[in-house]
Motif scaffolding. Sequence first.
Motif, PDB file in Angstrom:
ATOM      1  N   ASN A 280     -11.318  -5.501  15.941  1.00  0.00           N
ATOM      2  CA  ASN A 280     -10.023  -6.050  16.255  1.00  0.00           C
ATOM      3  C   ASN A 280      -9.523  -5.533  17.542  1.00  0.00           C
ATOM      4  OD1 ASN A 280      -7.831  -7.788  16.176  1.00  0.00           O
ATOM      5  ND2 ASN A 280      -6.658  -6.242  14.596  1.00  0.00           N
ATOM      6  N   THR A 281     -10.230  -5.391  18.659  1.00  0.00           N
ATOM      7  CA  THR A 281      -9.949  -4.937  20.144  1.00  0.00           C
ATOM      8  C   THR A 281      -8.760  -6.171  20.379  1.00  0.00           C
ATOM      9  OG1 THR A 281     -12.089  -4.262  20.446  1.00  0.00           O
ATOM     10  CG2 THR A 281     -10.743  -4.557  22.318  1.00  0.00           C
ATOM     11  N   THR A 282      -9.146  -7.446  20.202  1.00  0.00           N
ATOM     12  CA  THR A 282      -8.294  -8.408  20.853  1.00  0.00           C
ATOM     13  C   THR A 282      -6.887  -8.453  20.045  1.00  0.00           C
ATOM     14  OG1 THR A 282     -10.195  -9.947  20.933  1.00  0.00           O
ATOM     15  CG2 THR A 282      -7.899 -10.896  20.944  1.00  0.00           C
ATOM     16  N   GLY A 283      -6.744  -8.061  18.781  1.00  0.00           N
ATOM     17  CA  GLY A 283      -5.522  -7.954  18.223  1.00  0.00           C
ATOM     18  C   GLY A 283      -4.760  -6.565  18.548  1.00  0.00           C
ATOM     19  N   HIS A 284      -5.280  -5.844  18.808  1.00  0.00           N
ATOM     20  CA  HIS A 284      -4.904  -4.365  19.421  1.00  0.00           C
ATOM     21  C   HIS A 284      -4.238  -4.577  20.937  1.00  0.00           C
ATOM     22  CE1 HIS A 284      -4.653  -0.238  20.871  1.00  0.00           C
ATOM     23  NE2 HIS A 284      -3.879   0.071  19.882  1.00  0.00           N
ATOM     24  N   SER A 285      -5.138  -5.262  21.605  1.00  0.00           N
ATOM     25  CA  SER A 285      -4.539  -5.602  22.993  1.00  0.00           C
ATOM     26  C   SER A 285      -3.324  -6.547  22.976  1.00  0.00           C
ATOM     27  CB  SER A 285      -5.793  -6.459  23.875  1.00  0.00           C
ATOM     28  OG  SER A 285      -6.801  -5.418  23.854  1.00  0.00           O
ATOM     29  N   ALA A 286      -3.449  -7.419  22.146  1.00  0.00           N
ATOM     30  CA  ALA A 286      -2.360  -8.493  21.950  1.00  0.00           C
ATOM     31  C   ALA A 286      -1.072  -7.814  21.556  1.00  0.00           C
ATOM     32  CB  ALA A 286      -2.611  -9.600  21.244  1.00  0.00           C
ATOM     33  N   GLU A 287      -1.123  -6.742  20.494  1.00  0.00           N
ATOM     34  CA  GLU A 287       0.069  -6.160  20.098  1.00  0.00           C
ATOM     35  C   GLU A 287       0.657  -5.138  21.108  1.00  0.00           C
ATOM     36  OE1 GLU A 287       2.430  -4.589  16.559  1.00  0.00           O
ATOM     37  OE2 GLU A 287       0.489  -6.022  16.300  1.00  0.00           O
ATOM     38  N   LEU A 288      -0.189  -4.426  22.008  1.00  0.00           N
ATOM     39  CA  LEU A 288       0.368  -3.782  23.104  1.00  0.00           C
ATOM     40  C   LEU A 288       0.924  -4.597  24.334  1.00  0.00           C
ATOM     41  CD1 LEU A 288      -2.703  -1.113  23.584  1.00  0.00           C
ATOM     42  CD2 LEU A 288      -0.397  -0.667  22.397  1.00  0.00           C
ATOM     43  N   LEU A 289       0.353  -5.778  24.373  1.00  0.00           N
ATOM     44  CA  LEU A 289       1.032  -6.750  25.289  1.00  0.00           C
ATOM     45  C   LEU A 289       2.380  -7.712  24.670  1.00  0.00           C
ATOM     46  CD1 LEU A 289      -2.217  -7.879  27.194  1.00  0.00           C
ATOM     47  CD2 LEU A 289      -0.296  -6.231  28.210  1.00  0.00           C
ATOM     48  N   GLY A 290       2.693  -7.143  23.635  1.00  0.00           N
ATOM     49  CA  GLY A 290       3.703  -8.216  23.056  1.00  0.00           C
ATOM     50  C   GLY A 290       3.516  -9.465  22.553  1.00  0.00           C
ATOM     51  N   ARG A 291       2.121  -9.711  22.297  1.00  0.00           N
ATOM     52  CA  ARG A 291       1.845 -10.774  21.535  1.00  0.00           C
ATOM     53  C   ARG A 291       1.645 -10.880  20.383  1.00  0.00           C
ATOM     54  NH1 ARG A 291       2.242 -10.226  27.384  1.00  0.00           N
ATOM     55  NH2 ARG A 291       1.327 -12.118  28.337  1.00  0.00           N
ATOM     56  N   ARG A 292       2.061 -12.009  19.539  1.00  0.00           N
ATOM     57  CA  ARG A 292       1.763 -12.113  18.256  1.00  0.00           C
ATOM     58  C   ARG A 292       0.087 -12.369  18.101  1.00  0.00           C
ATOM     59  NH1 ARG A 292       3.853 -16.699  15.481  1.00  0.00           N
ATOM     60  NH2 ARG A 292       3.793 -17.991  17.616  1.00  0.00           N
ATOM     61  N   TRP A 293      -0.535 -11.980  16.761  1.00  0.00           N
ATOM     62  CA  TRP A 293      -1.703 -12.105  16.985  1.00  0.00           C
ATOM     63  C   TRP A 293      -2.431 -12.512  15.423  1.00  0.00           C
ATOM     64  CZ3 TRP A 293      -4.365  -8.623  13.931  1.00  0.00           C
ATOM     65  CH2 TRP A 293      -3.758  -7.437  13.356  1.00  0.00           C
TER      66      TRP A 293
END
Length: 317
Positions: A280-293
């Motif tokens: 879940n690298t993608t989800g973690h990156s999205a969370e840090l950038l303020g995106r829902r995932w």
Amino acid sequence: MTLASTGPEHPRSADPIRLPSGRLHYTTPLGAQYSGDSRLLLGELPPQSVDLFVTSPPFPLLRPKEYGNADQNDYVEWLLPFAAAAHRALRPTGSLVMEIGGAYQRGRPTRSLHQFRTLLACTDRLGFHLAQEFYWHNPSRLPTPAEWVTKRKIRAKDTVNTIWWLSKTPHPRADTTKLKTPYSASMKKLLADPDRHYRPMLRPSGHTVSEHFGQDTGGALPATLLSVPNSTSNDAYLRACRLRGTRPHPARYPARIPEFFITLCTNPGDLVVDFFSGSNTTGHSAELLGRRWLGIDLDTDYAAASAARFPQAAVPA
């Protein structure tokens, strides 16, 4: 890096998207991790609800991996149903980004064409457009396969994976100005005294260099070659897995890969989905950038272990 605000044309619901057929492992303030068959779970997403898919499907490598990988001859037909389900769930201006590495054919020093056949199938059969092709250069990759690279020395070390940026329309939402990088030393020198270092003119190549070339626009625009080493052996995810006694995913791409496309193609509040989420690298990156995932992985152990990336993860009772 400047992130644009969510536009009024993309309203967002505060309620997370639920996938009834999946197993929910944990939630965070912005996302949720499921396990299950992505071909089924993607069908439970509302139509035109996803702004961006970023994923790295298992490659058809000759040596079987513990997370599973399809045979080269079957790869396109195996992967295409996932891409078709993603096409249905994408917003009209959304994108599907897939990182697919190459491989050699069995017993021969010739390359498989699976990633290129996948691209053609997605465009010709599913109606995707190729917005642009990218290449991830991993300078730290080991020289494999040993037979052709280190023993016989008849092939060079392979350090590049293809990344297909696909879209439903020829004009997907994107903004490269959010990815500007500092100018090189030579460009800074040119900007300090443009008249001394170049003259607007038609070059022998046919390209025109205008007077605007010497204007400072705040940084250099991104290129399609993403040079990012993947040599991390003691990051926060691995340390958390060791502390928890959980099995880390063996194939993890660096966060800078999904971060690049999340920043390029989405705004804060948009929905990013990875249907081969792994660690879940993608989800973690999205969370840090303020995106829902949303993350989806077939392996329940990997899906559960990816909670190590999120200290604030909430596990359902």
